[in-house]
Structure formats: structure tokens, C-alpha cells
Design a protein around this motif. Structure first.
Motif, PDB file in Angstrom:
ATOM      1  N   VAL A 161      62.909  20.118 -36.981  1.00 51.46           N
ATOM      2  CA  VAL A 161      62.459  19.444 -35.763  1.00 51.46           C
ATOM      3  C   VAL A 161      62.526  20.471 -34.645  1.00 51.46           C
ATOM      4  CG1 VAL A 161      62.908  17.571 -34.124  1.00 51.46           C
ATOM      5  CG2 VAL A 161      63.324  17.214 -36.576  1.00 51.46           C
ATOM      6  N   GLU A 162      61.362  20.807 -34.084  1.00 50.94           N
ATOM      7  CA  GLU A 162      61.297  21.884 -33.102  1.00 50.94           C
ATOM      8  C   GLU A 162      60.544  21.434 -31.856  1.00 50.94           C
ATOM      9  OE1 GLU A 162      60.044  25.669 -34.845  1.00 50.94           O
ATOM     10  OE2 GLU A 162      60.395  24.819 -36.832  1.00 50.94           O
ATOM     11  N   ILE A 174      57.749  17.548 -35.935  1.00 56.97           N
ATOM     12  CA  ILE A 174      58.297  17.820 -37.259  1.00 56.97           C
ATOM     13  C   ILE A 174      57.479  18.961 -37.841  1.00 56.97           C
ATOM     14  CG2 ILE A 174      58.731  16.883 -39.555  1.00 56.97           C
ATOM     15  CD1 ILE A 174      58.795  14.084 -38.232  1.00 56.97           C
ATOM     16  N   ASN A 175      58.141  20.040 -38.172  1.00 55.60           N
ATOM     17  CA  ASN A 175      57.439  21.209 -38.708  1.00 55.60           C
ATOM     18  C   ASN A 175      57.740  21.313 -40.194  1.00 55.60           C
ATOM     19  OD1 ASN A 175      56.062  23.572 -39.008  1.00 55.60           O
ATOM     20  ND2 ASN A 175      57.667  24.873 -38.126  1.00 55.60           N
ATOM     21  N   GLN A 230      50.064  12.616 -39.627  1.00 54.39           N
ATOM     22  CA  GLN A 230      50.035  12.236 -38.202  1.00 54.39           C
ATOM     23  C   GLN A 230      50.116  13.449 -37.273  1.00 54.39           C
ATOM     24  OE1 GLN A 230      51.698  10.724 -40.489  1.00 54.39           O
ATOM     25  NE2 GLN A 230      51.679   8.516 -40.226  1.00 54.39           N
ATOM     26  N   GLY A 231      49.048  13.682 -36.531  1.00 55.46           N
ATOM     27  CA  GLY A 231      48.989  14.835 -35.646  1.00 55.46           C
ATOM     28  C   GLY A 231      49.840  14.716 -34.400  1.00 55.46           C
ATOM     29  N   ALA A 232      50.313  13.508 -34.092  1.00 52.52           N
ATOM     30  CA  ALA A 232      51.124  13.342 -32.886  1.00 52.52           C
ATOM     31  C   ALA A 232      52.601  13.640 -33.162  1.00 52.52           C
ATOM     32  CB  ALA A 232      50.976  11.925 -32.336  1.00 52.52           C
ATOM     33  N   ARG A 233      52.959  13.749 -34.443  1.00 51.88           N
ATOM     34  CA  ARG A 233      54.360  13.943 -34.801  1.00 51.88           C
ATOM     35  C   ARG A 233      54.588  15.198 -35.634  1.00 51.88           C
ATOM     36  NH1 ARG A 233      56.523   8.691 -34.804  1.00 51.88           N
ATOM     37  NH2 ARG A 233      55.645   7.744 -32.930  1.00 51.88           N
ATOM     38  N   PHE A 234      53.589  15.507 -36.474  1.00 54.70           N
ATOM     39  CA  PHE A 234      53.730  16.650 -37.379  1.00 54.70           C
ATOM     40  C   PHE A 234      52.926  17.832 -36.848  1.00 54.70           C
ATOM     41  CE2 PHE A 234      54.426  13.278 -40.641  1.00 54.70           C
ATOM     42  CZ  PHE A 234      55.611  13.750 -41.172  1.00 54.70           C
ATOM     43  N   GLY A 247      49.254  18.128 -33.143  1.00 53.60           N
ATOM     44  CA  GLY A 247      49.457  18.743 -34.443  1.00 53.60           C
ATOM     45  C   GLY A 247      48.193  18.870 -35.277  1.00 53.60           C
ATOM     46  N   THR A 248      47.039  18.548 -34.702  1.00 54.25           N
ATOM     47  CA  THR A 248      45.771  18.611 -35.423  1.00 54.25           C
ATOM     48  C   THR A 248      45.386  20.074 -35.652  1.00 54.25           C
ATOM     49  OG1 THR A 248      45.132  16.558 -34.364  1.00 54.25           O
ATOM     50  CG2 THR A 248      43.362  17.851 -35.307  1.00 54.25           C
TER      51      THR A 248
END
Lengths: 473, 473
Positions: free
Chosen positions: B78-79, B98-99, B178-182, B364-365
Motif C-alpha cells: 500500500v503506497e 494498492i500496488n 479497479q483503477g481507483a484503488r489498484f 490506476g488505469t
């Protein structure tokens, strides 16, 4: 049931595209007059590229790590990267890359004259061109260009692309540039057709696709950007007449057959699975590093080069162009330390031409692997005793009757200094094995075009070769 | 001329896919017995998720900037990131992401029984699931999982995917989460068919596609990963019989018609041009920053949350599962601070169902924009007085007879804690305008499926909704 290409077809009546592909003479401009025009433009212009130390590059800033940046913060920069991959075995290296985050326009205007589609080509001077003037797209401009970051005028014809209505757009794709030199650089490749009369400025001429392809049979005449754009035209999208077929060579008809074939030795699903497997299976990590810490590389006052003098080097150039007006500016250029080769091997399998396509990993690729020519050795020495990449010997030793295409073509003269690569299309002989190594696949032209509709799939070297396929007699 | 899908078709005789789509009863396992089985599995299991301070997370390391990393250096972290975009207006924000750079397998095994294709589903416990057990793919594993970075056994059925022959592979795509979280996370979505008998372990059952879609009509029963994978099946690729059509509802037949239509209100070329224009026109820059420097966010001992308590927070979880065996481990989980909504508006235009698709930019897209549902508000408050995203009111106020689909579906329980979103498909009424804002387009199901064949085009929320389309009566 809808037919292949049905979702793409602009206009059932749009017959002028294939007509353009087949027309070399009887156009707005004869091929001879185009050639004389380019030669004349080449004679009229004087281009001096003077190598200067980086600190004398006007409007460029040398950062403490020796990376090079335009003073506007835009345009492009030369920076260091550290690359790590586990393909084909764990490997690590460092190198300078050209970082140009903004997407540029490569736009070609098209218009029908006498039932034949014509494309508006520009005779454009680039500092790195071996021969100064080459045919370029109607518009070749980065955002920095037309936002006037480094001075100059608004590029001609820009608004035709910015304001194009959806039904004018024949092609509109984001496609990659050289992954070994650029960090994820892309261009927006567009072909926009106009119906109204438009001004044709002095450096511009209308020509047919057949003529452009004929000019690609000459060394260094059609620039990389034109080749990269016209490769995206999928002829399966356009209606075809018997008269067109009569204008095609036997090879051209067979290539059109390949363009109309979506299921070859492998189905699209198998090809996509193969590429997904490679992109899944191997990692590519690219991290910025201070340029002066790049191992194997030396940053000097007047060049950034490898200690062993291989691959390429970055030099500072003061460009002075005398033409109708005098222009001069400074910029870094990348200079290749040797000539490269890009070649497709083509084989007729089950009566349909297939291209032997390589999945190639390069540091600047956006999605680990892209589809590349059978042979592509741009920056590594082929002749230094190390094992040659697969099929290189086959291509270099091809018999004359196997060679469909063999010319020298330039990389983009706006970034690369005098860089030319041998572009070849070679017919496999009957004995050539259909079995290929894991990083290779046979694909029809229709399958390559299907990948080409989407971004981050077909690399620029492959597109340059696809553009060279001549259909007319 | 080849037909649409021709390049993809695995086998002209592969009739068991559409049969599977239409079969709810008369399969290997009845729907009732599947439901009882899931309920039983849910009763048998005890899942305790205890919130603990991050420093008590076994095998996790808190870096000085408060970012969280697995002690192996693998798995996920988590960064903090700083995001900048000029869409829709210049905007900047910071957030944790989340990376998880490694690509995971989401694999489903398929096998034909009595002429109907069945899929091997797993009743899988995830710590973040509201109801503990949901149906998941046969295989759901990251490289860290099967390389045993964090202990445990080799996942069941792994080798069927690792060693699949090309002719077994029905689907093989790299698709986004999910691009908003990952941060640019992707999975390798696969469907592999087997012909031989294979062992069916205790937590697994064969079921038809019709049954899976029926189960998706229940809240939180079919997990996100199953939905994300089956969305990729393009029914236009598979042969269809009269008997199949008889099994379909009127809506199902119309949806199949849409799946077979590649040219809708807009052609594929126009849609690709629209997306190229957006990806060209707007920038998205995402830079890593120290997590404890993320503005608006506060890193505490036991949570990383926004000061205003909106969006989501990261918590530390000690997971304890009692089942046939006892397992416990620690990990961070992301907890949404509110429920979201994902909805497609569907309208019949020229006799063919069209989906109203939004181009959505998320941090995250991988390629700036992906195709998303008409309404997708996952992390922003819809009800706080700020203007609601387009079409949100229309969807929330839809009359009962307009609502085709309306359930609560969970996000992945391996990373998200009790996160569920309302998933809706809403029929537009006749008065609904065909004219839409610039970030929206009408697409047929066939066009969405064409984009879905390639990577980085269709987001996971859109895929979850496409998976929910029920064809059978």
C-alpha cells in the motif's frame, strides 16, 4: 450475419481507396514529376548540422545528472533509465532514452480526384535526414510544436485534424514509436478526408497510395511517419471492384487475399492467448536513474556514448537550414553506431501468405511485448561474433528471387541522425520450416491489421514494412 | 468473405457454449443444490476478521513513510501516489493505492457433460466478503500464491492453466482491475476446456453459464473475479441452434442480436477514434510519493484514512478462518466508506440494444481512459450536495419496469473489506435522448466484446455488468 470489417466500414460506396492503391500513373501528379519535385526541393535547400557541445545548445538545459531538457520543460528530454527483465534470461542494463510524454499528430489529408483517393504529402526537411528532404505526412506536430513552445508558426493544416468530423476520419489510432530509444512514446496517426477544395502550399503535393508505395521502393524517400500511418489502412474495410483486381499484380492479389483472411495457421484467439502468455510470463521494469550513473555509458561535453562505442550515442546539433527562409535551432540527436535490419519472412501456407511475426520486448514498450518483424536488430551488433538473432542469416543470405522488397529507410530525422535501416521482405522457400520458436508466430495480413486497430500491439518497424507492400502491377 | 468472429472461432462444432448459456435446470447439479451447497459452506465456516494496528500485522513491514509492504517484497503493498490530470479540468489529488505489479491468474476450467458446457466453480472464502463464501473461479492465484511466498499449498488445478494447449483455450486475456484503488493491476483471465475426467475437490462444483448468471441475480453470491472472466465470452464466436433460441427470453434473443452487431449507431472506427481522441487529449500523470505526505490523508497506527472520512480507508486485519482446518494470517484491507453504484443504461436504437458507455479516467488505469458503465461512482459521495455525475438521477429514479437487473455485488474480498456496489441495468424509456455528452457513446454488445478482446479497453465494473446479462428464459 455481418461480414468481416462490417463494423469498420465507413461507406459501402467508398471505392476510391483500393483505386488509389492500384493507381501509379494517371493521377493528379505523375510519378516522374513527384520525383523531380523532391529532387529539386533537395537541391534548393542547404542543411548544415554542426556538432556542438551540449552547453552550447540554445534553449536546452543540462541538469546536474547530465540529462538534457528543453528550457520550456516540454518538447523532449534525454534521461537515464535502468532496465530489468527476466526475458529471455534475467538481464539488466542502463541507457539513455528520449522522453517525450506528449502525443504528437501524424496526420494525412485525403481527397478524391477523378474517383481516386489522393493523399497530401509534404516535402519536409529534417535535420537528421541523410538526404535533407523526405515525403512526410500533411501534419507532423507535437503539442509543443503547435503550442509554439519553441517558437515558429502554427503548422499548416492543423485545424483539419483538430476539427475533423467523425465521418471524415478514415483512420485514428494511437501507435508506438521505437521502443529501444523512446520511453513509451506514441503518436496519434490520422487520415482525414476532405471534400472541399483546400489550399495546397508550396511544399505539398497530392499523390495516390500506389505512388507512395512506389516511392517507398527508393531509398530514404518516404519518411518513417508516413510509413507508420499508412500501415494502418486495412484494405479489407474497403469495397473492391473487378477493375481494381486487374490493376493488381499476382503478388498484390495474393496479399489482398491475406488481408481478407482473419483465420490463418492460428486463430486470432490463439494469437491473443500467445501474446497474453508472454506479457503475463515476463517482467519488464524501467526506472529512471541519474543519466551520469548509467553504467557502460559516458557523459562527455559533446556526446553521451557507450564506452565500447556500440548501440548509439547522443550528440548536440546546431541546425541551420537555408531555404526560402533561414531557420536555425539547436537540439540533441540520437546517432546510431551502425545500420540495422528489419525484415519480414513471408510464406504461403495453405494458399495464403503468412508473415513470420516476432514478439519483441524493448525498454520503451508500453506493454512489455509488441509484434515486430521476423528480424529486427537495430541497436545490437549483428557481426561481432555473438550468436545472431533467429532468421538473420536466412534473410541476409536470401537468393535474389526470394527478395520482394529491399531498400534503405530512414528513421525519424527529427530525433535520429542519419539513421537508416535495411528494410526487407523475403519469401521463404518451400523448405522453410513452418515450426517456429516460441517467440514467433505466423500471421496473415488480416490478422496483423486486426491487431493494428488497437493500441500497443504492432511496433513501428513492423508497420514500416507492412506499408511497403505493393499491390499494383 | 469471412464472417465476423471467423478469426476467433475455435471449432465450428462447438455448440455446447450457447447451450450452456441457456441451461439452468437439467445440468450436472441443480440450481437448488448449488444454492444449498453455498449456504451450507457458509454455515460451516467461521471467519473472524479482527482489526489490529498495522504494527501487529505478521509478515508485514511498515516503511518510514508509513507505506505497507509484505516482508517477502512480493504480494502487494500500500503506497502513496500523487495524481495530476487536466480532465475534465486541471485537478490534482493524492491517495493510497494498492500496488500489486504481478499479474494473477483468474482461471476457469470448462468441460462438456451431456452436450452442455459446464464451468468448475469454487466456493471460496475471502476475508473481506460480507458473507464469507462466494463462488469464485477454479483458480484465483497470484504468482506469490503459487510460488508460496506467504506459505500455504500449491493452488488446486494450477497446472491445467499453466500447461494448457492452444486448442483448449476458450479465452485468454489480460484485463484490468479497479483503477481507483489498484495501480495498473491486471489479471490473466482464462477459460480452459478439458476433455478428460478430472478430480472435483470438495469446494468445487460444475455448473452451467446459465446457472452462474442466475446466481448473479442474487446479492453477493458470484464473486468479482468470476464476473470479470465470463464477461469476456463473446457469444458471436459460437454456433447457435434453433433449439437454443427457443430457450432464450425475448430480451435474451435481442441481446444476442446486439452481440452479433458490430456496427451500431457508431462504427468501430468512430468509437476507436473517439477513444484515441480522449487518450490523446488529456494527460494523466501518477507519481509515487511518501504515503505519509499524501495531503488530505492521515496515517494512524490502525488506519490510513482521509480527514473527512470519505472515499475509503486502509485497515489492518488479522484473519482467522475455521473450517475443516484452521488458517490465519494478517493483511491490510481497503474499506470503502460508502456503497457505490455501477449502472448501464440500455436503449433500443434502430431495433438493436445499445449500451451507454462512459470513458472513465482513474488513477490506476494503464491507458488514461477505459470504457466504463454509464454510471460509476465508487469512491465519491453521490449524496453530499455536489453535482451528481451524469445519468445518476435517471438510474436511481428508474421505474420498476425499466429495471432489468438490480443486485448488490461484492468487490474482491481478498483486498476489499465488505465492499459492495449496487449493480444495475436500466432500460431507457422512449423519451431518453440519443444525443449524449462527449465522454459517452452508444455501443452494441458486439462492439463492447470487440474491445474486450484486447487489453486496457473495458474496465472491471463494465465487465461485471456485462456478465450479468441473462439470455435464458
Amino acid at each position: 450475419m455481418p461480414e468481416k470489417g462490417e463494423g469498420y466500414e465507413l461507406n459501402k460506396g467508398f471505392k476510391t481507396m483500393i483505386k488509389s492503391l492500384c493507381t501509379i500513373s494517371e493521377s493528379q501528379t505523375s510519378l516522374d514529376s513527384i520525383i523531380s519535385w523532391i529532387e529539386k526541393r533537395n537541391r534548393e535547400v542547404s542543411v548544415a548540422v554542426e556538432r556542438v557541445p551540449f552547453k552550447l545548445l540554445d534553449q536546452w538545459v543540462i541538469y546536474p545528472d547530465h540529462s538534457l531538457h528543453h528550457s520550456s520543460g516540454k518538447f523532449f528530454s534525454v534521461e537515464g533509465v535502468h532496465v530489468r527483465t527476466d526475458y529471455p534470461q534475467p538481464r539488466e542494463w542502463e541507457q539513455p532514452v528520449i522522453n517525450q510524454p506528449e502525443i504528437g499528430y501524424l496526420g494525412i489529408l485525403a481527397k478524391t480526384f477523378d474517383g481516386v483517393l489522393h493523399f497530401l504529402m509534404q516535402a519536409k526537411i529534417e535535420p537528421g535526414n541523410v538526404n535533407h528532404v523526405q515525403l512526410s505526412p500533411t501534419l507532423q506536430a507535437t503539442k509543443s510544436n503547435y503550442e509554439l513552445v519553441h517558437g515558429g508558426k502554427v503548422p499548416a493544416y492543423l485545424d483539419y485534424f483538430r476539427n475533423a468530423a467523425p465521418n471524415q476520419i478514415l483512420l485514428d489510432q494511437l501507435q508506438s514509436e521505437q521502443g529501444a530509444r523512446f520511453l513509451r512514446k506514441r503518436n496519434r496517426n490520422m487520415i482525414v478526408r476532405v471534400e472541399e477544395d483546400i489550399p495546397v502550399f508550396e511544399d505539398f503535393r497530392w499523390m495516390t497510395l500506389g505512388q507512395i508505395k512506389e516511392l517507398m521502393r527508393r531509398d530514404n524517400c518516404v519518411n518513417m511517419d508516413v510509413r507508420a500511418v499508412i500501415a494502418g489502412i486495412d484494405f479489407a474495410d474497403y469495397p473492391l471492384s473487378e477493375a481494381d483486381l486487374d490493376q493488381m499484380s499476382g503478388f498484390g492479389r495474393d496479399m489482398l487475399g491475406s488481408a481478407l483472411t482473419q483465420s490463418g495457421v492460428k486463430t486470432m484467439r490463439e494469437l491473443q492467448s500467445w501474446l497474453a502468455g508472454l506479457r503475463y510470463g515476463y517482467t519488464l521494469s524501467v526506472e529512471r536513474i541519474p543519466l551520469n550513473e548509467a553504467r557502460e555509458w559516458q557523459c562527455r561535453d559533446d556526446e553521451i556514448a557507450r564506452f565500447d562505442k556500440k548501440c548509439f550515442r547522443v550528440i548536440g546539433a546546431k541546425v541551420h537550414i537555408e531555404n526560402r527562409e533561414v531557420v536555425s535551432w539547436c537540439q540533441p540527436l540520437a546517432q546510431s553506431m551502425q545500420q540495422g535490419i528489419c525484415a519480414f519472412i513471408v510464406k504461403r501456407i495453405n494458399g495464403v501468405y503468412h508473415f513470420l511475426v516476432q514478439a519483441k520486448l524493448e525498454c520503451g514498450t508500453r506493454d512489455v511485448f509488441e509484434l515486430a518483424p521476423t528480424v529486427q536488430c537495430l541497436t545490437e551488433s549483428v557481426f561481432d561474433g555473438s550468436p545472431r538473432p533467429p532468421y538473420t542469416d536466412y534473410v541476409l543470405n536470401a537468393r535474389k528471387e526470394q527478395i520482394i522488397y529491399d531498400t534503405l529507410q530512414s528513421e525519424e530525422g527529427g530525433r535520429f541522425f542519419h539513421e537508416q535501416n535495411r528494410n526487407m521482405i523475403v519469401l521463404a522457400d518451400d523448405a522453410f520450416p513452418e515450426e517456429v520458436p516460441p517467440a514467433f508466430q505466423w500471421m496473415t495480413l488480416g490478422q496483423m491489421c486486426e491487431f493494428l486497430r488497437f493500441s500497443n500491439y504492432v511496433n513501428i518497424q513492423a508497420r514500416s514494412l507492412l506499408a511497403a507492400i505493393k499491390f499494383s502491377k
